[in-house]
Design an enzyme around this catalytic site. Structure first.
Site, mmCIF file in Angstrom:
data_model
loop_
_atom_site.group_PDB
_atom_site.id
_atom_site.type_symbol
_atom_site.label_atom_id
_atom_site.label_comp_id
_atom_site.label_asym_id
_atom_site.label_seq_id
_atom_site.Cartn_x
_atom_site.Cartn_y
_atom_site.Cartn_z
ATOM 1 N N HIS A 1 0.859 -1.193 0.000
ATOM 2 C CA HIS A 1 0.000 0.000 0.000
ATOM 3 C C HIS A 1 0.893 1.241 0.000
ATOM 4 O O HIS A 1 0.733 2.112 -0.822
ATOM 5 C CB HIS A 1 -0.953 -0.009 1.203
ATOM 6 C CG HIS A 1 -1.892 1.161 1.240
ATOM 7 N ND1 HIS A 1 -3.071 1.176 1.951
ATOM 8 C CD2 HIS A 1 -1.830 2.377 0.663
ATOM 9 C CE1 HIS A 1 -3.676 2.346 1.797
ATOM 10 N NE2 HIS A 1 -2.948 3.097 1.024
ATOM 11 N N GLU B 1 0.619 7.786 -3.645
ATOM 12 C CA GLU B 1 1.516 7.415 -2.540
ATOM 13 C C GLU B 1 2.791 8.266 -2.549
ATOM 14 O O GLU B 1 3.267 8.706 -1.505
ATOM 15 C CB GLU B 1 1.850 5.919 -2.596
ATOM 16 C CG GLU B 1 0.647 5.014 -2.329
ATOM 17 C CD GLU B 1 0.014 5.237 -0.958
ATOM 18 O OE1 GLU B 1 0.734 5.233 0.048
ATOM 19 O OE2 GLU B 1 -1.220 5.429 -0.898
ATOM 20 N N HIS C 1 2.926 10.744 0.564
ATOM 21 C CA HIS C 1 3.874 10.252 1.577
ATOM 22 C C HIS C 1 5.349 10.415 1.160
ATOM 23 O O HIS C 1 6.172 10.847 1.944
ATOM 24 C CB HIS C 1 3.585 8.775 1.879
ATOM 25 C CG HIS C 1 2.203 8.529 2.403
ATOM 26 N ND1 HIS C 1 1.827 8.843 3.687
ATOM 27 C CD2 HIS C 1 1.089 8.011 1.812
ATOM 28 C CE1 HIS C 1 0.548 8.519 3.879
ATOM 29 N NE2 HIS C 1 0.075 8.010 2.751
HETATM 30 P P1 5GP Z 1 -7.697 5.540 6.703
HETATM 31 O O1 5GP Z 1 -8.395 6.741 7.223
HETATM 32 O O2 5GP Z 1 -8.375 4.847 5.584
HETATM 33 O O3 5GP Z 1 -7.145 4.627 7.760
HETATM 34 O O4 5GP Z 1 -6.366 6.099 6.044
HETATM 35 C C1 5GP Z 1 -6.415 6.909 4.932
HETATM 36 C C2 5GP Z 1 -5.034 7.309 4.551
HETATM 37 O O5 5GP Z 1 -4.460 8.176 5.528
HETATM 38 C C3 5GP Z 1 -4.027 6.143 4.480
HETATM 39 O O6 5GP Z 1 -4.071 5.456 3.294
HETATM 40 C C4 5GP Z 1 -2.744 6.893 4.645
HETATM 41 O O7 5GP Z 1 -2.414 7.564 3.459
HETATM 42 C C5 5GP Z 1 -3.080 7.886 5.686
HETATM 43 N N1 5GP Z 1 -2.881 7.354 7.049
HETATM 44 C C6 5GP Z 1 -3.829 6.807 7.873
HETATM 45 N N2 5GP Z 1 -3.296 6.474 9.060
HETATM 46 C C7 5GP Z 1 -1.984 6.817 8.997
HETATM 47 C C8 5GP Z 1 -0.913 6.738 9.925
HETATM 48 O O8 5GP Z 1 -1.037 6.292 11.072
HETATM 49 N N3 5GP Z 1 0.291 7.203 9.505
HETATM 50 C C9 5GP Z 1 0.488 7.713 8.262
HETATM 51 N N4 5GP Z 1 1.714 8.121 7.930
HETATM 52 N N5 5GP Z 1 -0.504 7.803 7.376
HETATM 53 C C10 5GP Z 1 -1.719 7.369 7.730
HETATM 54 P P1 5GP Z 2 -3.984 6.519 1.232
HETATM 55 O O1 5GP Z 2 -4.301 7.979 1.178
HETATM 56 O O2 5GP Z 2 -5.020 5.767 1.912
HETATM 57 O O3 5GP Z 2 -2.552 6.181 1.289
HETATM 58 O O4 5GP Z 2 -4.228 5.977 -0.272
HETATM 59 C C1 5GP Z 2 -5.439 5.515 -0.664
HETATM 60 C C2 5GP Z 2 -5.753 6.159 -1.979
HETATM 61 O O5 5GP Z 2 -5.215 5.379 -3.031
HETATM 62 C C3 5GP Z 2 -7.235 6.269 -2.168
HETATM 63 O O6 5GP Z 2 -7.487 7.443 -2.903
HETATM 64 C C4 5GP Z 2 -7.528 5.042 -2.990
HETATM 65 O O7 5GP Z 2 -8.641 5.207 -3.816
HETATM 66 C C5 5GP Z 2 -6.277 4.908 -3.833
HETATM 67 N N1 5GP Z 2 -6.001 3.515 -4.192
HETATM 68 C C6 5GP Z 2 -5.793 3.068 -5.444
HETATM 69 N N2 5GP Z 2 -5.587 1.751 -5.445
HETATM 70 C C7 5GP Z 2 -5.653 1.340 -4.162
HETATM 71 C C8 5GP Z 2 -5.514 0.067 -3.535
HETATM 72 O O8 5GP Z 2 -5.278 -0.974 -4.151
HETATM 73 N N3 5GP Z 2 -5.631 0.040 -2.184
HETATM 74 C C9 5GP Z 2 -5.884 1.164 -1.452
HETATM 75 N N4 5GP Z 2 -5.997 1.036 -0.129
HETATM 76 N N5 5GP Z 2 -6.036 2.380 -2.012
HETATM 77 C C10 5GP Z 2 -5.915 2.465 -3.351
#
Ligand code: 5GP
Ligand code: 5GP
Length: 224
Positions: free
Chosen positions: A59, A113, A117
């Site tokens: 991820h 990503e 990040h």
């Molecule tokens: P969700 O709210 O679905 O858990 O997370 C959404 C997105 O927020 C993640 O895919 C990731 O990009 C970021 N994120 C959530 N929790 C964390 C965390 O504890 N640390 C970091 N660095 N990013 C996070």
């Molecule tokens: P995060 O902010 O949670 O790191 O990244 C999640 C983002 O990447 C969301 O916008 C989600 O739609 C997109 N995304 C694309 N492909 C994937 C996948 O395979 N898994 C997840 N968790 N997010 C994906």
């Protein structure tokens, strides 16, 4: 005569300069189980390169602070540039597949990503190194293998959360954080595995802090 303040001030400035170049303390390396992304109400779409292998996929590699906070979208002047990772494309397709809809080649996920990040760790990684480091970590961890050796198979069965954590810790040397999500009927299932990497991105470390959220004590490991 030099006062204590005149001696200390330059040291304080130096410390401030060093700490400001690093706006995070460690990385989470996060892997997702494709079966658990796909069997939810929202469902999923296979990437244009085809159905991924039944293995954990990457991820992301996320800079994080010891207090649980994290930086994001740190440098809009470094947008994702596909030309920088041409040599990694086939590895990214197999090890970092996107499952989001509509079906696409993965570029959106990788760009997201990197921009959210990766740009927060530019002092250690350029774009190529960011992706290469994550790919190498996945190969090094080879997470499915220790689970299967412990009899924990992606067969839709129910396993104890503790047995999953133990199998990973025995193999990796550090305790993982397990994130669960819910399948279509709301059963708690193994969705993501978090491990921690030091701030230079070179070695696994014990996690300074775990994300919040809990799985049930018995969780499903869906097939894919
Ligand atoms: P969700 O709210 O679905 O858990 O997370 C959404 C997105 O927020 C993640 O895919 C990731 O990009 C970021 N994120 C959530 N929790 C964390 C965390 O504890 N640390 C970091 N660095 N990013 C996070
Ligand atoms: P995060 O902010 O949670 O790191 O990244 C999640 C983002 O990447 C969301 O916008 C989600 O739609 C997109 N995304 C694309 N492909 C994937 C996948 O395979 N898994 C997840 N968790 N997010 C994906």
């Amino acid at each position: 005569m030099r006062t204590a303040a005149s001696l200390c001030l330059p040291i304080l400035f130096l410390l401030a300069a060093v700490s400001s170049t690093q706006a995070y303390d460690f990385f989470y390396f996060v892997l997702q189980w494709p079966g658990s992304y796909c069997d939810t109400k929202q469902s999923c779409c296979y990437p244009s390169s085809g159905k991924p292998e039944a293995d954990f996929g990457i991820h992301g590699l996320w800079p994080n602070n010891n207090d649980g906070s994290y930086p994001s979208n740190c440098d809009s002047s470094k947008p994702f540039d596909e030309s920088k990772i041409r040599g990694l494309l086939s590895s990214l397709q197999s090890d970092w597949p996107t499952l989001a809809c509509p079906s696409n080649d993965g570029t959106n996920f990788w760009a997201h990503e990197w921009e959210k990040h990766g740009t927060c760790a530019e002092s250690v990684f350029d774009e190529y190194r960011y992706f290469k480091t994550a790919l190498d970590l996945k190969t090094q961890l080879n997470l499915l293998q220790p689970l299967q050796s412990a009899g924990i198979q992606p067969d839709g069965g129910s396993y104890s959360l503790q047995s999953i954590k133990n199998a990973i810790e025995e193999s990796v040397g550090y305790a993982p954080y397990i994130e669960c999500n819910g399948d279509e009927s709301g059963n708690s299932q193994l969705y993501q595995v978090y491990l921690c990497v030091d701030s230079s991105g070179s070695q696994l470390i014990e996690c300074p802090i775990f994300p919040r959220g809990k799985c049930n004590s018995q969780i499903e490991f869906p097939s894919f």
